[in-house]
Design a protein around this motif. Structure first.
Motif, PDB file in Angstrom:
ATOM      1  N   SER A 367      -3.896  12.704  -1.351  1.00 53.30           N
ATOM      2  CA  SER A 367      -2.960  13.811  -1.518  1.00 53.30           C
ATOM      3  C   SER A 367      -3.405  14.945  -0.605  1.00 53.30           C
ATOM      4  O   SER A 367      -4.611  15.140  -0.398  1.00 53.30           O
ATOM      5  N   ALA A 368      -2.427  15.696  -0.087  1.00 49.15           N
ATOM      6  CA  ALA A 368      -2.775  16.787   0.827  1.00 49.15           C
ATOM      7  C   ALA A 368      -3.304  17.989   0.054  1.00 49.15           C
ATOM      8  O   ALA A 368      -3.804  18.949   0.638  1.00 49.15           O
ATOM      9  N   GLY A 369      -3.185  17.971  -1.283  1.00 48.15           N
ATOM     10  CA  GLY A 369      -3.680  19.093  -2.080  1.00 48.15           C
ATOM     11  C   GLY A 369      -2.709  19.408  -3.200  1.00 48.15           C
ATOM     12  O   GLY A 369      -1.661  18.768  -3.333  1.00 48.15           O
ATOM     13  N   TYR A 370      -3.105  20.405  -4.002  1.00 51.76           N
ATOM     14  CA  TYR A 370      -2.292  20.770  -5.173  1.00 51.76           C
ATOM     15  C   TYR A 370      -1.432  21.982  -4.824  1.00 51.76           C
ATOM     16  O   TYR A 370      -1.953  22.998  -4.369  1.00 51.76           O
ATOM     17  N   ASP A 371      -0.125  21.853  -4.998  1.00 52.36           N
ATOM     18  CA  ASP A 371       0.764  22.985  -4.757  1.00 52.36           C
ATOM     19  C   ASP A 371       2.047  22.757  -5.552  1.00 52.36           C
ATOM     20  O   ASP A 371       2.858  21.895  -5.226  1.00 52.36           O
ATOM     21  N   GLU A 372       2.195  23.570  -6.605  1.00 51.05           N
ATOM     22  CA  GLU A 372       3.356  23.372  -7.485  1.00 51.05           C
ATOM     23  C   GLU A 372       4.655  23.822  -6.835  1.00 51.05           C
ATOM     24  O   GLU A 372       5.734  23.480  -7.293  1.00 51.05           O
ATOM     25  N   VAL A 373       4.549  24.638  -5.763  1.00 52.30           N
ATOM     26  CA  VAL A 373       5.768  25.131  -5.113  1.00 52.30           C
ATOM     27  C   VAL A 373       6.170  24.174  -3.986  1.00 52.30           C
ATOM     28  O   VAL A 373       7.310  23.693  -3.936  1.00 52.30           O
ATOM     29  N   LYS A 374       5.224  23.877  -3.093  1.00 49.43           N
ATOM     30  CA  LYS A 374       5.573  23.029  -1.941  1.00 49.43           C
ATOM     31  C   LYS A 374       5.610  21.545  -2.302  1.00 49.43           C
ATOM     32  O   LYS A 374       6.207  20.743  -1.581  1.00 49.43           O
ATOM     33  N   CYS A 375       4.957  21.171  -3.377  1.00 51.90           N
ATOM     34  CA  CYS A 375       4.907  19.776  -3.846  1.00 51.90           C
ATOM     35  C   CYS A 375       4.553  18.792  -2.720  1.00 51.90           C
ATOM     36  O   CYS A 375       5.427  18.059  -2.227  1.00 51.90           O
ATOM     37  N   PRO A 376       3.299  18.756  -2.330  1.00 48.94           N
ATOM     38  CA  PRO A 376       2.914  17.838  -1.246  1.00 48.94           C
ATOM     39  C   PRO A 376       2.905  16.369  -1.676  1.00 48.94           C
ATOM     40  O   PRO A 376       2.887  15.475  -0.844  1.00 48.94           O
ATOM     41  N   GLY A 377       2.925  16.105  -2.978  1.00 48.96           N
ATOM     42  CA  GLY A 377       2.968  14.726  -3.472  1.00 48.96           C
ATOM     43  C   GLY A 377       1.611  14.039  -3.460  1.00 48.96           C
ATOM     44  O   GLY A 377       0.625  14.571  -2.950  1.00 48.96           O
ATOM     45  N   SER A 378       1.600  12.853  -4.056  1.00 52.95           N
ATOM     46  CA  SER A 378       0.368  12.043  -4.117  1.00 52.95           C
ATOM     47  C   SER A 378       0.732  10.597  -3.843  1.00 52.95           C
ATOM     48  O   SER A 378       1.857  10.170  -4.087  1.00 52.95           O
ATOM     49  N   ILE A 379      -0.252   9.865  -3.327  1.00 52.33           N
ATOM     50  CA  ILE A 379      -0.067   8.415  -3.166  1.00 52.33           C
ATOM     51  C   ILE A 379      -1.210   7.738  -3.909  1.00 52.33           C
ATOM     52  O   ILE A 379      -2.386   7.908  -3.552  1.00 52.33           O
ATOM     53  N   PHE A 380      -0.892   7.005  -4.959  1.00 51.76           N
ATOM     54  CA  PHE A 380      -1.906   6.224  -5.670  1.00 51.76           C
ATOM     55  C   PHE A 380      -1.920   4.812  -5.098  1.00 51.76           C
ATOM     56  O   PHE A 380      -0.861   4.203  -4.922  1.00 51.76           O
ATOM     57  N   HIS A 381      -3.120   4.333  -4.773  1.00 53.17           N
ATOM     58  CA  HIS A 381      -3.266   2.973  -4.232  1.00 53.17           C
ATOM     59  C   HIS A 381      -3.918   2.101  -5.297  1.00 53.17           C
ATOM     60  O   HIS A 381      -4.939   2.494  -5.876  1.00 53.17           O
ATOM     61  N   VAL A 382      -3.334   0.932  -5.538  1.00 52.81           N
ATOM     62  CA  VAL A 382      -3.953  -0.037  -6.454  1.00 52.81           C
ATOM     63  C   VAL A 382      -4.174  -1.316  -5.652  1.00 52.81           C
ATOM     64  O   VAL A 382      -3.216  -1.956  -5.217  1.00 52.81           O
ATOM     65  N   LEU A 383      -5.443  -1.635  -5.438  1.00 51.87           N
ATOM     66  CA  LEU A 383      -5.778  -2.814  -4.639  1.00 51.87           C
ATOM     67  C   LEU A 383      -6.234  -3.920  -5.594  1.00 51.87           C
ATOM     68  O   LEU A 383      -7.161  -3.722  -6.381  1.00 51.87           O
ATOM     69  N   LEU A 384      -5.544  -5.076  -5.534  1.00 48.59           N
ATOM     70  CA  LEU A 384      -5.910  -6.183  -6.433  1.00 48.59           C
ATOM     71  C   LEU A 384      -6.186  -7.435  -5.619  1.00 48.59           C
ATOM     72  O   LEU A 384      -5.488  -7.698  -4.633  1.00 48.59           O
ATOM     73  N   PRO A 385      -7.160  -8.245  -6.033  1.00 51.05           N
ATOM     74  CA  PRO A 385      -7.396  -9.486  -5.292  1.00 51.05           C
ATOM     75  C   PRO A 385      -6.244 -10.460  -5.521  1.00 51.05           C
ATOM     76  O   PRO A 385      -5.737 -10.547  -6.641  1.00 51.05           O
ATOM     77  N   LEU A 386      -5.831 -11.130  -4.467  1.00 52.74           N
ATOM     78  CA  LEU A 386      -4.807 -12.175  -4.621  1.00 52.74           C
ATOM     79  C   LEU A 386      -5.569 -13.438  -4.960  1.00 52.74           C
ATOM     80  O   LEU A 386      -6.299 -13.976  -4.131  1.00 52.74           O
ATOM     81  N   GLN A 387      -5.422 -13.875  -6.193  1.00 55.88           N
ATOM     82  CA  GLN A 387      -6.252 -14.968  -6.680  1.00 55.88           C
ATOM     83  C   GLN A 387      -5.336 -16.111  -7.099  1.00 55.88           C
ATOM     84  O   GLN A 387      -4.861 -16.140  -8.246  1.00 55.88           O
ATOM     85  N   ALA A 388      -5.058 -17.023  -6.177  1.00 58.43           N
ATOM     86  CA  ALA A 388      -4.079 -18.083  -6.460  1.00 58.43           C
ATOM     87  C   ALA A 388      -4.654 -19.175  -7.358  1.00 58.43           C
ATOM     88  O   ALA A 388      -3.908 -19.940  -7.959  1.00 58.43           O
ATOM     89  N   GLU A 389      -5.992 -19.229  -7.463  1.00 57.30           N
ATOM     90  CA  GLU A 389      -6.622 -20.262  -8.296  1.00 57.30           C
ATOM     91  C   GLU A 389      -7.080 -19.648  -9.614  1.00 57.30           C
ATOM     92  O   GLU A 389      -7.485 -18.484  -9.642  1.00 57.30           O
ATOM     93  N   PRO A 390      -7.057 -20.436 -10.702  1.00 60.93           N
ATOM     94  CA  PRO A 390      -7.556 -19.908 -11.981  1.00 60.93           C
ATOM     95  C   PRO A 390      -9.016 -19.466 -11.835  1.00 60.93           C
ATOM     96  O   PRO A 390      -9.795 -20.142 -11.169  1.00 60.93           O
ATOM     97  N   PRO A 391      -9.376 -18.325 -12.447  1.00 58.57           N
ATOM     98  CA  PRO A 391     -10.726 -17.795 -12.235  1.00 58.57           C
ATOM     99  C   PRO A 391     -11.811 -18.564 -12.984  1.00 58.57           C
ATOM    100  O   PRO A 391     -12.983 -18.457 -12.642  1.00 58.57           O
ATOM    101  N   ASP A 392     -11.454 -19.305 -14.051  1.00 60.11           N
ATOM    102  CA  ASP A 392     -12.484 -20.054 -14.788  1.00 60.11           C
ATOM    103  C   ASP A 392     -11.900 -21.364 -15.316  1.00 60.11           C
ATOM    104  O   ASP A 392     -10.684 -21.583 -15.281  1.00 60.11           O
ATOM    105  N   ASP A 393     -12.776 -22.234 -15.824  1.00 59.64           N
ATOM    106  CA  ASP A 393     -12.361 -23.567 -16.276  1.00 59.64           C
ATOM    107  C   ASP A 393     -11.357 -23.491 -17.423  1.00 59.64           C
ATOM    108  O   ASP A 393     -10.390 -24.263 -17.477  1.00 59.64           O
ATOM    109  N   LYS A 394     -11.629 -22.527 -18.339  1.00 58.95           N
ATOM    110  CA  LYS A 394     -10.753 -22.407 -19.517  1.00 58.95           C
ATOM    111  C   LYS A 394      -9.313 -22.109 -19.063  1.00 58.95           C
ATOM    112  O   LYS A 394      -8.357 -22.765 -19.481  1.00 58.95           O
TER     113      LYS A 394
END
Ligand code: ADP
Length: 409
Positions: A367-394
């Motif tokens: 985010s460019a910073g906090y500003d209630e008037v100009k509202c610069p906005g925020s970008i939240f990033h969520v990074l997840l592993p792409l896991q095509a195989e089951p992670p465990d035997d169960k």
């Protein structure tokens, strides 16, 4: 007279002068005269042997006797004692010996004193470094203890609150059975009030339990095949209810990687997406825009939630992921699930971080910073592993039929 005899001849005068002078100062310890005698004796030995290292032991002893207040002050205490000693050596020598003799004696003693000053500075620095490291480790232990008691408090409070809450919920649903039907009945409004209050309380208690699970590394994930676009599809109606009220535009894009199968805990991932997206709704003014997009990276999928909201200061961008990491004055927060700036207890992002990290991913904000008037906005990033195989035997066994179906014949 030999050099050593000259040095010995001024010893009583030196001792009296230095003791008297330093006795007026504040830093005088017990047995100070004995200490000075020992110092002078070692000084003589240093001159005789030509090795000032004779003085090391007494300087080390003196540095060990530095008190806490000496160490807290930044000025060198040993050097403060040695400097007047040097001045008085000069005076006593000049007053009691002929100029030639004095030159001789000073020529022998001065290198010893400069050695002492150098050593004293070194010992003092070491003592101070050891003292500061000790203070630091104590502070760290206190912080760890505080953090543990905070976690314990959360766990105990959450479990203790759960029982009475279940009672309130149970009795109010029984009441609903016995009060007269009809939307206009005042009892219905009262019961709706109780229900919405208990729902909110249950969310907070569940969040507190999640925080204590995360903090104690007890969060267990139920891995299943998931598709990010489908999870977002599940959330869409829930979110649209709020964005409609707030007249916000919600753009949920299907991005590369979001349509691919990956193993994850769908309930927990929904919780992450809900927390991040509901924050975007809360911290974006009416009429703003929220866009969910992303991209596929080698082995990972990255989802971004971009809003046109009030933004977050750079120095707060880590704090918000800590527990109770709410920003601003808590007294000014409006309550409410989707109200503008309707802050909660500050647990949502901490939980989101715990869940994402348990999946082997990462979450952060730009985010460019906090500003209630100009509202610069925020970008939240969520990074997840792409896991095509089951992670465990169960999990593999559980979902084997699904994979057999998909396997090429
Ligand atoms: P809360 O329950 O207060 O919303 P969170 O952990 O979800 O707790 O968020 C912590 C703090 O991070 C919030 O109080 C808010 O100050 C800030 N925050 C979170 N999301 C956003 C956003 N999209 N825009 C601006 N500030 C945000």
């Amino acid at each position: 007279m030999q050099l050593l005899e000259r040095i010995q001849s001024i010893r009583p005068l030196w001792l009296t002068r230095v003791t008297q002078h330093l006795a007026r100062g504040a830093g005088v310890r017990e047995n100070f005269r004995d200490q000075l005698e020992r110092f002078y004796g070692l000084l003589e030995q240093a001159v005789e042997s030509g090795d000032p290292a004779w003085l090391d032991t007494i300087l080390a002893d003196w540095s060990l006797s530095l008190t806490q207040s000496d160490l807290e002050e930044s000025q060198g205490n040993l050097t403060q004692v040695l400097t007047p000693m040097l001045v008085m050596t000069h005076e006593v020598t000049r007053e009691n010996l002929s100029p030639d003799e004095a030159m001789d004696v000073l020529g022998a003693l001065l290198p010893c004193f400069s050695y002492c000053l150098e050593k004293a500075a070194e010992y003092e620095m070491n003592a101070r470094v050891a003292y500061i490291s000790h203070q630091l480790s104590q502070a760290q232990q206190t912080l760890e203890r505080l953090d543990r008691s905070k976690s314990d408090f959360i766990a105990v409070a959450a479990h203790e609150l759960k029982t009475p809450l279940t009672l309130v919920e149970g009795y109010s649903s029984m009441l609903r059975e016995v009060v007269p039907d009809g939307e206009d009945a005042p009892e219905t409004a009262f019961l709706d009030g109780i229900s919405s209050g208990t729902r909110r309380l249950r969310t907070i208690i569940d969040d507190m339990i999640d925080v204590s699970l995360i903090d104690n590394n007890l969060l267990s994930l139920n891995f299943q095949p998931v598709w990010i676009n489908r999870l977002l599809g599940v959330l869409r109606p829930e979110l649209e209810k709020h964005t409609y009220v707030r007249q916000q535009i919600l753009d949920l894009c299907e991005f590369p990687g979001s349509t691919e199968l990956t193993f994850g805990d769908p309930e927990r991932l929904l919780q992450v997406f809900r927390n991040v997206l509901m924050n975007a709704v809360k911290y974006t003014p009416d009429g703003g825009k929220i866009v969910v997009d992303g991209r596929k990276l080698p082995g990972f999928v990255e989802m971004t939630v971009t809003d046109t909201g009030i933004g977050i200061d750079t120095e707060d961008q880590q704090i918000i992921f800590e527990k109770f990491g709410r920003l601003g004055n808590s007294a000014l927060h409006s309550s409410g699930k989707s109200k503008f700036k309707g802050g909660g207890p500050g647990l949502g992002l901490h939980i989101a971080k715990g869940i994402v990290e348990a999946h082997g991913g990462a979450i952060w904000v730009e985010s460019a910073g906090y500003d209630e008037v100009k509202c610069p906005g925020s970008i939240f990033h969520v990074l997840l592993p792409l896991q095509a195989e089951p992670p465990d035997d169960k999990t593999a066994k559980l979902f084997a039929p699904l994979f057999q179906q998909r396997a090429p014949k």
